[in-house]
Design a protein around this motif. Structure first.
Motif, PDB file in Angstrom:
ATOM      1  N   LEU A  94       0.633  -1.225  -0.175  1.00  0.00           N
ATOM      2  CA  LEU A  94      -0.052  -0.172   0.000  1.00  0.00           C
ATOM      3  C   LEU A  94       0.724   1.375  -0.172  1.00  0.00           C
ATOM      4  N   ALA A  95       2.110   1.328   0.587  1.00  0.00           N
ATOM      5  CA  ALA A  95       3.001   2.245   0.659  1.00  0.00           C
ATOM      6  C   ALA A  95       3.697   2.761  -0.422  1.00  0.00           C
ATOM      7  N   VAL A  96       3.845   1.634  -1.601  1.00  0.00           N
ATOM      8  CA  VAL A  96       4.700   1.640  -2.490  1.00  0.00           C
ATOM      9  C   VAL A  96       4.199   2.863  -3.484  1.00  0.00           C
ATOM     10  N   PRO A  97       2.938   2.978  -3.689  1.00  0.00           N
ATOM     11  CA  PRO A  97       2.447   4.256  -4.606  1.00  0.00           C
ATOM     12  C   PRO A  97       2.852   5.587  -3.990  1.00  0.00           C
ATOM     13  N   VAL A  98       2.807   5.870  -2.622  1.00  0.00           N
ATOM     14  CA  VAL A  98       3.074   6.961  -2.173  1.00  0.00           C
ATOM     15  C   VAL A  98       4.425   7.161  -2.235  1.00  0.00           C
ATOM     16  N   TYR A  99       5.194   6.170  -2.023  1.00  0.00           N
ATOM     17  CA  TYR A  99       6.873   6.182  -2.039  1.00  0.00           C
ATOM     18  C   TYR A  99       7.079   6.863  -3.509  1.00  0.00           C
ATOM     19  N   LEU A 100       6.533   6.225  -4.676  1.00  0.00           N
ATOM     20  CA  LEU A 100       6.874   6.661  -5.976  1.00  0.00           C
ATOM     21  C   LEU A 100       6.246   8.153  -6.478  1.00  0.00           C
ATOM     22  N   LEU A 101       5.221   8.146  -5.822  1.00  0.00           N
ATOM     23  CA  LEU A 101       4.472   9.419  -6.105  1.00  0.00           C
ATOM     24  C   LEU A 101       5.167  10.588  -5.594  1.00  0.00           C
ATOM     25  N   PHE A 102       5.978  10.283  -4.442  1.00  0.00           N
ATOM     26  CA  PHE A 102       6.611  11.565  -3.737  1.00  0.00           C
ATOM     27  C   PHE A 102       8.010  11.326  -3.621  1.00  0.00           C
ATOM     28  N   GLY A 103       8.467  10.456  -4.529  1.00  0.00           N
ATOM     29  CA  GLY A 103       9.974  10.403  -4.493  1.00  0.00           C
ATOM     30  C   GLY A 103      10.589   9.909  -3.248  1.00  0.00           C
ATOM     31  N   GLY A 104       9.989   9.030  -2.545  1.00  0.00           N
ATOM     32  CA  GLY A 104      10.409   8.349  -1.396  1.00  0.00           C
ATOM     33  C   GLY A 104      10.680   9.459  -0.138  1.00  0.00           C
ATOM     34  N   ALA A 105      10.015  10.507  -0.162  1.00  0.00           N
ATOM     35  CA  ALA A 105       9.813  11.374   0.791  1.00  0.00           C
ATOM     36  C   ALA A 105       9.297  10.746   2.110  1.00  0.00           C
TER      37      ALA A 105
END
Length: 494
Positions: A94-105
């Motif tokens: 679930l966290a991977v899309p957030v990681y990719l969308l915000f560049g790992g922020a």
């Protein structure tokens, strides 16, 4: 009044999100337990496009101590910390899309956990409303007890799978306490629990107990009624045991369809005797403090005292990597409040004048108690091997604990003497902050010292507003406690 309770639900949710955001923003990077290892799991999924495998070298106690003692200096990489690679994958996927969308922020990933915590509050409200319809004070108070617990907000404002595990377990409890739990949805949630974290595995025995209790079994009269509505010919009711076995089988099948591939994958990697990777994890984390070593150093009495003290303190709030406790007067005030809540619940339970519990409420009480008991037992079992005196491991039991606390507070709030005692207990928070911080936090504890007594006096002399005013006083006290934890605990010390 009911409309006011409706808006109170949204106010609690909004305040929780605001506090969670403050924790997420003001807690320095990696200054939450195991956050670097959880982050590296997400990074492995996003960048390596494969599920990680826990291996020798993923845990280095000396290097971890160096990082925490030096407050994670930029020149020391967190990349070697991968000792959470054995965890089930659902939260990290679930966290991977957030990681990719915000560049790992880091902060967007933390805010994902805050949103999962918000969903948890919604499920808690629905569960309590279903068990105690027509008593909105209970559902709102249960929400508030969870929403404003400092350590819990701090953990739901960090990168980890705790918030999702608590959410999935709460969903399983919600489905289980219904009069006729349905096996397929219940099994699907159990499958999600198996894919989230071992602390959520409590959902499986709870679901089994719910089904075997006969909650999913319809009576012969109910079956006949359904058949009449469907214009179907009447048939004999199936034998209760066979019906329950069939329902249990459906639940387990739904769970295995979701979690089976993960367990098979682990069996192929870690061995079929270790489908959860726990034995591999225990072998990897060499150097982690062991209970046997502490027992030899401190003796049974010393270890027990330290266990109880640290568990209590870290349940309410002990931040960073357990290195930033709150001040002793604050814990004293919280001990008084905890005692009042516990006495209130016991008094409610023993009160012969209260309304008798309905069959569904009795069943729900047993299932919630069973769930909390399993969580406590797993915490004790874990500490037989490793020194992990962290109250956050009891958070999977927050739903039953919050309901018990809400019943206790409701019992006190129904009596003028109870309001008096609760008011005295709540006043301990600004008094403790004033004693501890003195002039450095005058606006905070000064405002609390004015507003809390005002709410307290209004509750004493306006009986019809007694419960909402006491709930407001609790929320105010806990908000002040969280602001103290962030700006006079976390920020200056981490």
């Amino acid at each position: 009044m009911r409309n006011g309770y409706f808006w109170a639900h949204w106010l609690i949710a909004l305040l929780y999100v605001a506090l969670g955001t403050l924790y997420a923003v003001y807690t320095p990077p990696w200054q939450a337990p195991d956050e670097p290892a959880h982050y590296n799991y997400i990074r492995a999924l996003a960048e390596e496009r494969a599920l990680p495998v826990i291996e020798e070298g993923d845990y280095n106690q000396d290097y971890l101590h160096r990082l925490t003692s030096q407050k994670f200096p930029p020149q020391l990489s967190i990349a070697p910390l991968r000792y959470e690679d054995h965890q089930p994958p659902l939260y990290y996927l679930l966290a991977v899309p957030v990681y990719l969308l915000f560049g790992g922020a880091l902060i967007p990933l933390r805010l994902l956990s805050v949103m999962l915590g918000l969903l948890l509050l919604t499920v808690v409200r629905r569960l309590v409303c279903d068990l105690f319809p027509g008593r909105p004070f209970l559902s709102l108070t249960a929400m508030a007890l969870i929403a404003f617990l400092p350590q819990h907000i701090a953990m739901t404002a960090a990168v980890n799978n705790d918030a999702l595990a608590e959410l999935v377990l709460a969903m399983a409890l919600w489905l289980a306490v219904r009069p006729h739990p349905r096996p397929w949805p219940l099994g699907a949630v159990v499958g999600l629990a198996l894919l989230t974290k071992t602390t959520a595995y409590v959902a499986l025995p709870v679901a089994l107990l719910a089904l075997w209790w006969g909650g999913a079994r319809m009576s012969a009269d109910e079956q006949r009624l359904r058949q009449r509505e469907q214009s179907a010919p009447l048939r004999a009711s199936p034998r209760p045991l066979l019906y329950t076995v069939a329902q249990t089988g459906r639940m387990l099948l739904a769970a295995l369809l979701l979690a089976g591939p993960w367990l098979v994958r682990n069996g192929a990697i870690y061995g079929w005797a270790d489908p959860l990777g726990l034995a591999r994890h225990n072998a990897v984390v060499q150097g982690q403090p062991r209970t046997a070593e502490w027992l030899a150093q401190h003796g049974l009495d010393g270890l027990a005292v330290q266990f109880l003290r640290t568990t209590f303190q870290s349940f309410w709030g002990q931040f960073g990597w357990m290195g930033v406790p709150m001040h002793p007067p604050v814990y004293l005030a919280l001990a008084v409040l905890s005692g009042l809540i516990g006495v209130g619940f016991l008094a409610w339970w023993l009160d012969r004048r209260r309304p008798r519990l309905t069959p569904q409420q009795r069943r729900g009480a047993v299932l919630l108690t069973f769930s909390a008991g399993l969580t406590v037992l797993s915490y004790l079992w874990y500490n037989l091997t490793f020194v992990q005196h962290q109250g956050r491991y009891l958070f999977p039991a927050l739903v039953p604990l919050a309901l018990a606390g809400a019943l206790g507070l409701e019992w006190w709030a129904g009596r003028r003497a109870g309001v008096l005692l609760l008011g005295v207990g709540l006043m301990g928070i600004p008094l403790a902050l004033g004693w501890t911080l003195r002039r450095t936090a005058l606006p905070l504890w000064g405002a609390m010292g004015i507003l809390l007594p005002a709410l307290w006096l209004l509750a004493l002399f306006i009986p019809r507003l007694r419960r909402p005013l006491m709930l407001a006083a609790w929320m105010l006290g806990m908000i002040g406690l969280n602001l103290y934890a962030i700006f006079w605990g976390i920020v200056p010390n981490l």
